[in-house]
Design a protein around this motif. Structure first.
Motif, PDB file in Angstrom:
ATOM      1  N   THR A 180       9.193   3.979   5.693  1.00 14.01           N
ATOM      2  CA  THR A 180       7.806   4.406   5.541  1.00 14.01           C
ATOM      3  C   THR A 180       7.263   4.956   6.858  1.00 14.01           C
ATOM      4  OG1 THR A 180       7.547   2.777   3.799  1.00 14.01           O
ATOM      5  CG2 THR A 180       5.532   3.639   4.757  1.00 14.01           C
ATOM      6  N   SER A 227       6.801  -1.828   1.468  1.00 10.43           N
ATOM      7  CA  SER A 227       6.362  -1.090   0.279  1.00 10.43           C
ATOM      8  C   SER A 227       6.872  -1.840  -0.950  1.00 10.43           C
ATOM      9  CB  SER A 227       6.942   0.319   0.273  1.00 10.43           C
ATOM     10  OG  SER A 227       6.979   0.852   1.565  1.00 10.43           O
ATOM     11  N   ASP A 441      10.460   8.409   0.057  1.00  8.24           N
ATOM     12  CA  ASP A 441      10.680   7.123   0.734  1.00  8.24           C
ATOM     13  C   ASP A 441      11.263   6.210  -0.336  1.00  8.24           C
ATOM     14  OD1 ASP A 441      10.292   4.529   1.705  1.00  8.24           O
ATOM     15  OD2 ASP A 441       8.170   4.791   2.168  1.00  8.24           O
TER      16      ASP A 441
HETATM   17 MG    MG Z   1       8.321   1.032   3.074  1.00  8.99          MG
END
Ligand code: MG
Ligand code: ATP
Length: 735
Positions: A180, A227, A441
């Motif tokens: 990220t 994430s 990502d």
């Molecule tokens: Mg991430």
């Protein structure tokens, strides 16, 4: 040349079989460096002193001399290659050589390296000076030749302009490896390149990231800012739910708190269960104020913001709704003081009122429905027959599942809605060229001791990405050779089509069989596992294991899956009663979510996921890809520590070795004629020196009798087979 013999054997595996003692005696005579495997598995540099057929005596760089089996020795690269910026420049590409090279660079603060066309990014776990401190034009002059994210983003941008083809930057790696952050660096550079009011665009990206991270990220044991997707209702110890919940509780004003009936984080069951409510160095209240500004930036009005906060508070209160079962098997709601409230009476009408159940009342009020409606939806199941509606009591487990399913559904819908709003705000007033650069990502390949449904489909997605990668890489290699006027001969590579078929084949693939079993009322995780074994045991990528387990041979290694909860997670049932409840709520967003649900096809998770993967691949197919593989150098999330075995495991998982192998099959050493002639030209007699670089290169090769099958002379570069550069280096040292 013995160098060739060594490199050829080393390329076929990790263990170098030095056939005969020609190779070894050459290494002894020349005092060439070798890698020597230590009893605990790590590799040390040394030089061989004496050797027999089975064993060698090696003098290690720390001064010790040890006896090592011949199979524990690998050739090392000459020291002038230490820390080269592209692994392809290494003569020997065995594991210790690759690890050593990345480590040399990391210790000097160089976290980026190339492995042919891929960018390898080691997580620095500290701010790098380079990122963000330079303006783009300064950067473009200074850094474009060294491997880094800016250079890759720059290449993507230039290709897009030059070829008018959409580009993609595909970032993969395991949790905490820096995907990220890397995506942000790429986006920041692209925003700055975009021209116009680039500062405003850059700021907009920062604000958008703030929103996406508040709602999409959480603390896990591997990454404080990971994430994530669904973790509203269940947390592992030491982890947190999405940042936004803590931010809201810590940062909202007294007035807002009052309106939302909001309490301290420690009052909410969904949040306290993991025993972790704060993150070192993170100020949730401050982040909440920044978040509100970010929501303003993407033009989410104050009313909508309040609606978002209400929904979040409702989710927290939902989590506090507790149940128990009475002697007649009726579900009862237990309030915060432990009082019992009977909600299940047959028939449905005539529920005793008022219900002073704290959590239910609060949740219902925030959602815009009555507490009776909410309690009924949480404890009963309505079955619609031709004439009648029959209600049936839920079991305790069903009631809890239903409560959590509603919480998850609302949160997931809220996240999707926010992403829509962000995208809409990006469209406003923007000049559109019709061409794009996508930054992906994506969750990297995963293997744990126990692998479940989540790993199963994450690894499936990675299998697809890997195939995309293989195909593309081949194309690139081919183009590089062809551009330089070299015959392209097909090189074998490890195709993962077999594993993809194992997942995707209909009707006898893993995904189809999972759906089939999920639809059978009497099926269990065990019957599913048995079904897989029955149909797939002859597939070379599959192996049935004892009980509920099975094994899949992925491109990155074997993974053992446990089918526990596979069927339930795949069904991911949301009862129509729950949707009906949301549609009757006096809240615009909840009504919208229920409408969206009714419009969507009700598919299993596996089918939905497969559809999403296909859509993604379809989109990527029409782009020119650029690959970044992020590596986590240590599990402690600290700067300066390089754990060899952890790095090696990730290099394996992300297929760097595949690239390396692929490159070895061709001509791993590539030097421009200028570089080559500068380094070795002086080995020629005076008369030659004034010639052009290409002629000098050829003259050097001729003078030292390098066999013609060992090199190719391109227009701009010289391509050498593995090991040749070492032999030349040797000549150079003799002078
Ligand atoms: Mg991430
Ligand atoms: P997940 O899969 O869990 O989302 P991820 O690969 O996206 O993980 P990041 O959140 O990008 O990992 O990185 C984890 C942490 O590592 C960051 O919070 C930051 O502290 C540090 N980090 C990563 N990349 C960089 C970088 N380029 N510069 C400085 N710090 C970094």
């Amino acid at each position: 040349s013995p160098y060739v013999a060594l490199s050829a054997t080393a390329s076929s595996g990790n263990v170098c079989e030095m056939e005969g003692d020609d190779g070894i005696s050459y290494f002894i005579k020349k005092k060439f460096r070798v890698w020597c495997r230590q009893p605990r598995g790590q590799w040390e540099l040394g030089t061989i002193q004496t050797a027999s057929a089975e064993e060698a005596s090696v003098s290690l760089s720390n001064g010790n001399v040890m006896k090592v089996g011949i199979s524990e020795i690998l050739p090392a690269n000459p020291d002038f290659l230490d820390g080269v910026d592209d692994l392809i420049k290494l003569g020997y590409l065995n594991e210790p050589s690759v690890l050593h090279n990345l480590k040399c660079r990391y210790s000097q603060g160089m976290v980026y390296s190339k492995a042919g066309p891929i960018l390898i990014a080691l997580n620095p776990f500290k701010e790098l000076q380079m990122n963000g401190n330079d303006d783009v034009s300064a950067y473009r002059q200074r850094f474009i030749d060294s491997p880094n994210v800016y250079a890759m983003a720059d290449a993507a941008y230039n290709n897009m302009i030059r070829d008018e083809v959409n580009q993609s930057i595909i970032i993969s790696g395991e949790s905490g490896s820096g995907k990220t952050e890397t995506a942000k660096i790429a986006l920041q550079y692209l925003a700055a390149l975009g021209g116009g009011d680039s500062c405003a665009l850059e700021n907009e990206f920062i604000q958008i990231n703030r929103i996406l991270e508040a709602f999409g990220n959480a603390k896990t044991s591997r990454n404080n800012n990971s994430s994530r997707f669904s973790r509203v209702v269940q947390l592992a110890s030491g982890e947190r739910s999405f940042h936004i919940f803590y931010q809201l509780c810590a940062g909202s004003s007294a007035v807002l708190k009052e309106r939302l009936n909001l309490k301290d984080v420690s009052e909410y069951k969904y949040l306290v269960q993991s025993d972790c409510m704060s993150i070192d160095g993170v100020d949730d209240a401050k982040n909440f104020h920044q978040l509100m500004k970010a929501l303003d930036t993407v033009q989410i009005c104050k009313e909508d913001q309040e609606m978002i906060f209400k929904i979040l508070a409702a989710i927290l209160w939902l989590g506090n709704v507790l149940f128990q079962v009475d002697s007649e098997n009726h579900i009862e709601v237990v309030d915060d003081e432990g009082k019992i409230h009977r909600v299940c009476r047959m028939p449905f009408v005539g529920l005793p009122a008022p219900y002073a159940v704290f959590s239910v009342t609060n949740a219902a009020k925030l959602m815009g429905c009555s507490s009776q409606e909410l309690m009924a939806a949480l404890s009963m199941h309505k079955i619609q027959s031709d004439q009648d509606t029959i209600t049936k009591n839920l079991t305790l487990r069903q009631a809890i599942e239903r409560r959590d399913a509603i919480a998850k559904f609302i949160y997931a819908s809220l996240f999707d809605w926010l992403v829509d709003q962000v995208n809409k705000s990006l469209e406003v007033g923007k000049r559109r060229t019709g061409k794009s650069i996508s930054v992906l990502d994506i969750y990297g390949f995963q293997t744990f001791q126990k692998n479940s449904f989540e790993q199963f489909y994450i690894n499936y997605a990675n299998e697809r990405i890997q195939q995309h990668f293989n195909r593309h890489l081949f194309k690139l290699e081919k183009e590089d050779y062809e551009l330089d006027g070299i015959d392209w001969t097909k090189v074998d590579f490890e195709d993962n089509q077999g594993c993809l078929d194992l997942f995707e084949k209909k009707p006898l693939g893993l995904l189809s069989l999972l759906d089939e079993e999920s639809n059978l009322p009497k099926a269990s995780d065990l019957t599913f596992a048995n079904k897989l074994k029955h149909h797939l045991n002859t597939n070379p990528c599959f192996r049935g294991e004892r009980g509920r387990a099975f094994r899949v041979c992925h491109y990155a290694g074997e993974v053992l899956y446990d089918t526990n909860d596979f069927l339930e997670k795949n069904r991911d049932m949301l009862w129509s009663d729950s949707i009906q409840l949301l549609s009757s709520c006096n809240c615009e967003l909840l009504q919208l979510f229920s409408k969206k649900f009714n419009q969507s096809q009700k598919q299993s998770v596996a089918t939905k996921f497969k559809g999403q993967v296909f859509k993604l691949m379809h989109k990527l197919e029409s782009t020119a890809p650029h690959f970044i593989r992020c590596i986590k150098p240590n599990a402690k999330q600290l700067p300066g520590i390089y754990d060899d075995s952890l790095v090696l495991q990730q290099l394996k998982c992300c297929g760097v070795q595949e690239v390396v192998r692929l490159s070895r099959a061709g001509y791993p050493t590539r030097m421009t004629h200028r570089e080559f002639s500068r380094r070795y030209g002086f080995l020629l007699s005076e008369a030659n020196v004034s010639q052009d670089p290409l002629s000098i290169s050829v003259a050097v090769l001729q003078k030292f009798n390098i066999p013609s099958e060992m090199f190719h002379v391109g227009y701009s570069k010289l391509y050498l087979r593995a090991g040749q550069i070492g032999a030349l280096e040797d000549k150079r040292k003799q002078v």
